[in-house]
Design a protein around this motif. Sequence first.
Motif, PDB file in Angstrom:
ATOM      1  N   LEU A  36      -5.222   6.418  11.107  1.00  0.00           N
ATOM      2  CA  LEU A  36      -4.372   5.366  10.562  1.00  0.00           C
ATOM      3  C   LEU A  36      -3.006   5.915  10.168  1.00  0.00           C
ATOM      4  CD1 LEU A  36      -6.848   3.492   8.162  1.00  0.00           C
ATOM      5  CD2 LEU A  36      -6.177   2.821  10.477  1.00  0.00           C
ATOM      6  N   LEU A  37      -2.011   5.052  10.286  1.00  0.00           N
ATOM      7  CA  LEU A  37      -0.691   5.373   9.774  1.00  0.00           C
ATOM      8  C   LEU A  37      -0.752   5.351   8.248  1.00  0.00           C
ATOM      9  CD1 LEU A  37       2.417   5.738  10.214  1.00  0.00           C
ATOM     10  CD2 LEU A  37       2.576   3.255   9.976  1.00  0.00           C
ATOM     11  N   ASN A  38      -0.119   6.311   7.622  1.00  0.00           N
ATOM     12  CA  ASN A  38      -0.028   6.317   6.165  1.00  0.00           C
ATOM     13  C   ASN A  38       1.322   6.880   5.758  1.00  0.00           C
ATOM     14  OD1 ASN A  38      -0.591   9.431   5.225  1.00  0.00           O
ATOM     15  ND2 ASN A  38      -1.668   8.915   7.125  1.00  0.00           N
ATOM     16  N   PHE A  39       1.740   6.530   4.575  1.00  0.00           N
ATOM     17  CA  PHE A  39       2.985   7.103   4.062  1.00  0.00           C
ATOM     18  C   PHE A  39       2.830   7.411   2.582  1.00  0.00           C
ATOM     19  CE2 PHE A  39       3.542   2.485   3.872  1.00  0.00           C
ATOM     20  CZ  PHE A  39       3.985   2.274   2.568  1.00  0.00           C
ATOM     21  N   SER A  40       3.528   8.439   2.158  1.00  0.00           N
ATOM     22  CA  SER A  40       3.441   8.891   0.767  1.00  0.00           C
ATOM     23  C   SER A  40       4.827   9.199   0.234  1.00  0.00           C
ATOM     24  CB  SER A  40       2.541  10.121   0.663  1.00  0.00           C
ATOM     25  OG  SER A  40       3.019  11.167   1.488  1.00  0.00           O
ATOM     26  N   GLY A  41       4.925   9.140  -1.072  1.00  0.00           N
ATOM     27  CA  GLY A  41       6.183   9.390  -1.760  1.00  0.00           C
ATOM     28  C   GLY A  41       6.020   9.025  -3.216  1.00  0.00           C
ATOM     29  N   THR A  42       7.106   8.851  -3.906  1.00  0.00           N
ATOM     30  CA  THR A  42       7.049   8.505  -5.329  1.00  0.00           C
ATOM     31  C   THR A  42       7.738   7.175  -5.589  1.00  0.00           C
ATOM     32  OG1 THR A  42       9.098   9.719  -5.826  1.00  0.00           O
ATOM     33  CG2 THR A  42       7.016  10.929  -6.018  1.00  0.00           C
ATOM     34  N   VAL A  43       7.251   6.495  -6.622  1.00  0.00           N
ATOM     35  CA  VAL A  43       7.891   5.256  -7.062  1.00  0.00           C
ATOM     36  C   VAL A  43       8.341   5.433  -8.513  1.00  0.00           C
ATOM     37  CG1 VAL A  43       6.638   3.765  -5.479  1.00  0.00           C
ATOM     38  CG2 VAL A  43       5.637   4.277  -7.706  1.00  0.00           C
ATOM     39  N   PRO A  44       9.508   4.896  -8.874  1.00  0.00           N
ATOM     40  CA  PRO A  44      10.032   5.069 -10.232  1.00  0.00           C
ATOM     41  C   PRO A  44       9.344   4.136 -11.222  1.00  0.00           C
ATOM     42  CG  PRO A  44      11.537   3.724  -8.942  1.00  0.00           C
ATOM     43  CD  PRO A  44      10.438   4.149  -8.006  1.00  0.00           C
ATOM     44  N   VAL A  45       8.883   4.700 -12.329  1.00  0.00           N
ATOM     45  CA  VAL A  45       8.190   3.923 -13.356  1.00  0.00           C
ATOM     46  C   VAL A  45       8.786   4.272 -14.717  1.00  0.00           C
ATOM     47  CG1 VAL A  45       5.998   3.576 -14.549  1.00  0.00           C
ATOM     48  CG2 VAL A  45       6.043   3.747 -12.052  1.00  0.00           C
ATOM     49  N   LYS A  46       9.111   3.261 -15.500  1.00  0.00           N
ATOM     50  CA  LYS A  46       9.618   3.466 -16.851  1.00  0.00           C
ATOM     51  C   LYS A  46       8.512   3.153 -17.857  1.00  0.00           C
ATOM     52  CE  LYS A  46      14.520   2.575 -15.922  1.00  0.00           C
ATOM     53  NZ  LYS A  46      15.695   1.751 -16.282  1.00  0.00           N
ATOM     54  N   TYR A  47       8.101   4.186 -18.569  1.00  0.00           N
ATOM     55  CA  TYR A  47       7.063   4.045 -19.595  1.00  0.00           C
ATOM     56  C   TYR A  47       7.523   4.873 -20.787  1.00  0.00           C
ATOM     57  CZ  TYR A  47       2.323   3.657 -21.530  1.00  0.00           C
ATOM     58  OH  TYR A  47       1.232   3.376 -22.328  1.00  0.00           O
ATOM     59  N   GLY A  48       8.497   4.314 -21.519  1.00  0.00           N
ATOM     60  CA  GLY A  48       9.193   5.112 -22.514  1.00  0.00           C
ATOM     61  C   GLY A  48      10.225   5.969 -21.806  1.00  0.00           C
ATOM     62  N   ASN A  49       9.764   7.031 -21.157  1.00  0.00           N
ATOM     63  CA  ASN A  49      10.616   7.847 -20.300  1.00  0.00           C
ATOM     64  C   ASN A  49      10.502   7.350 -18.860  1.00  0.00           C
ATOM     65  OD1 ASN A  49      11.386   9.569 -22.449  1.00  0.00           O
ATOM     66  ND2 ASN A  49       9.453  10.688 -22.243  1.00  0.00           N
ATOM     67  N   LYS A  75       6.413  -3.307  -5.651  1.00  0.00           N
ATOM     68  CA  LYS A  75       7.063  -3.829  -6.859  1.00  0.00           C
ATOM     69  C   LYS A  75       6.018  -4.221  -7.909  1.00  0.00           C
ATOM     70  CE  LYS A  75      11.350  -5.508  -4.746  1.00  0.00           C
ATOM     71  NZ  LYS A  75      12.194  -6.690  -4.415  1.00  0.00           N
ATOM     72  N   GLU A  76       4.916  -4.871  -7.465  1.00  0.00           N
ATOM     73  CA  GLU A  76       3.868  -5.205  -8.433  1.00  0.00           C
ATOM     74  C   GLU A  76       3.192  -3.938  -8.951  1.00  0.00           C
ATOM     75  OE1 GLU A  76       1.202  -8.670  -8.235  1.00  0.00           O
ATOM     76  OE2 GLU A  76      -0.440  -7.196  -8.086  1.00  0.00           O
ATOM     77  N   MET A  77       3.032  -2.952  -8.079  1.00  0.00           N
ATOM     78  CA  MET A  77       2.435  -1.686  -8.483  1.00  0.00           C
ATOM     79  C   MET A  77       3.250  -1.043  -9.607  1.00  0.00           C
ATOM     80  SD  MET A  77       1.544   1.513  -5.961  1.00  0.00           S
ATOM     81  CE  MET A  77       0.757   0.417  -4.771  1.00  0.00           C
ATOM     82  N   ILE A  78       4.553  -1.026  -9.428  1.00  0.00           N
ATOM     83  CA  ILE A  78       5.435  -0.458 -10.448  1.00  0.00           C
ATOM     84  C   ILE A  78       5.298  -1.225 -11.752  1.00  0.00           C
ATOM     85  CG2 ILE A  78       7.853  -0.120 -11.086  1.00  0.00           C
ATOM     86  CD1 ILE A  78       8.419   0.444  -8.117  1.00  0.00           C
ATOM     87  N   ALA A  79       5.279  -2.559 -11.662  1.00  0.00           N
ATOM     88  CA  ALA A  79       5.173  -3.389 -12.867  1.00  0.00           C
ATOM     89  C   ALA A  79       3.871  -3.102 -13.624  1.00  0.00           C
ATOM     90  CB  ALA A  79       5.251  -4.867 -12.486  1.00  0.00           C
TER      91      ALA A  79
END
Length: 324
Positions: free
Chosen positions: A52-65, A128-132
């Motif tokens: 399967l095709l897959n992709f990885s990386g980081t998403v920005p999350v604000k939780y205090g910092n 976007k929902e994941m980040i939220a």
Amino acid sequence: MAFAAEELRKQLGRYKFRDLTIEELKTVNKTYPNFTFSMNTYTFKDGSQKDLLNFSGTVPVKYGNSYNIPIRLWILDSHPFAPPICFLKPTVNMGISVGKHVDAHGRIYLPYLQNWSHPKSTIVGLIKEMIAKFEEELPLYSLSSSDAARQSELLSYIAKITEGETDTKSKSKTGGDKNGGHFNKITVVGAGDLGIACVLAVAAKGVADKVVLLDLSEGAAKGGTMDLEIFALPNVEISKDFSASADSKVVVLTVNSLGSAQTYLDVIQSNVDLFRGIIPAVSHYSQNSVLLVASHPALSRTLSLRGFFLTVTKIKENSVLCFV
């Protein structure tokens, strides 16, 4: 990073809706250019595998910092009519916070995935929902260097047990470690058929210096437990006292309760009551153990999704939890 559309097109030869998938991935790459794409083999729960095709990386999350949360998404060959399979991808110095949207294996569960419907649902919308959700409940926490090393060691040991390896290189076959415990000690909670089978399997593979079977049933030993006592298997101890499990490296929970349950909710509540009496005692005597839970499928799904062991039983945070 440049988006290699033509290269992906070649790799997605078996995808049913290749052109739709590539167009959507262009949007993903434009929004999150740090993601890297590759083709790898994914193993499903039934043991079947598929490239399967897959992709990885980081998403920005604000939780205090501000945090960069590493994730990995697997794109099924029926995309965009089927949702991606989503996981956290923690580094060696990160631990997974089991909660409402993340299980012990790092798999991510979101309403967006459950309600996936093309063309309304998109990968960018999913992220976007994941980040939220992550900003409501941070899914990862930092491990100290010693905790990271211990977690790596424990998970490696679990792999040896499940893969049937027998060379566990224990410190001592008779004397245990300097603290008087057993370096490779496994406790099985529950003396039913599953518990007996676990004890016999561990003893046969020779992956533990000592195996403890906690028989929580009332009255004298019965059935399989009596058989274990009669044959007097080496390094196997049968006890009704939780203190016998002290300093276990792995604790296997094979108990469950149906009681007079009529619905799945009744089953869950019955097991909540049962585990409330077991988990605190186990964590008291083996604070740095791996908990391996063998349970009814409906129970394991519900407990993992709700973060049962962290919120209901208040187990130690430095324990590792696995469901099988």
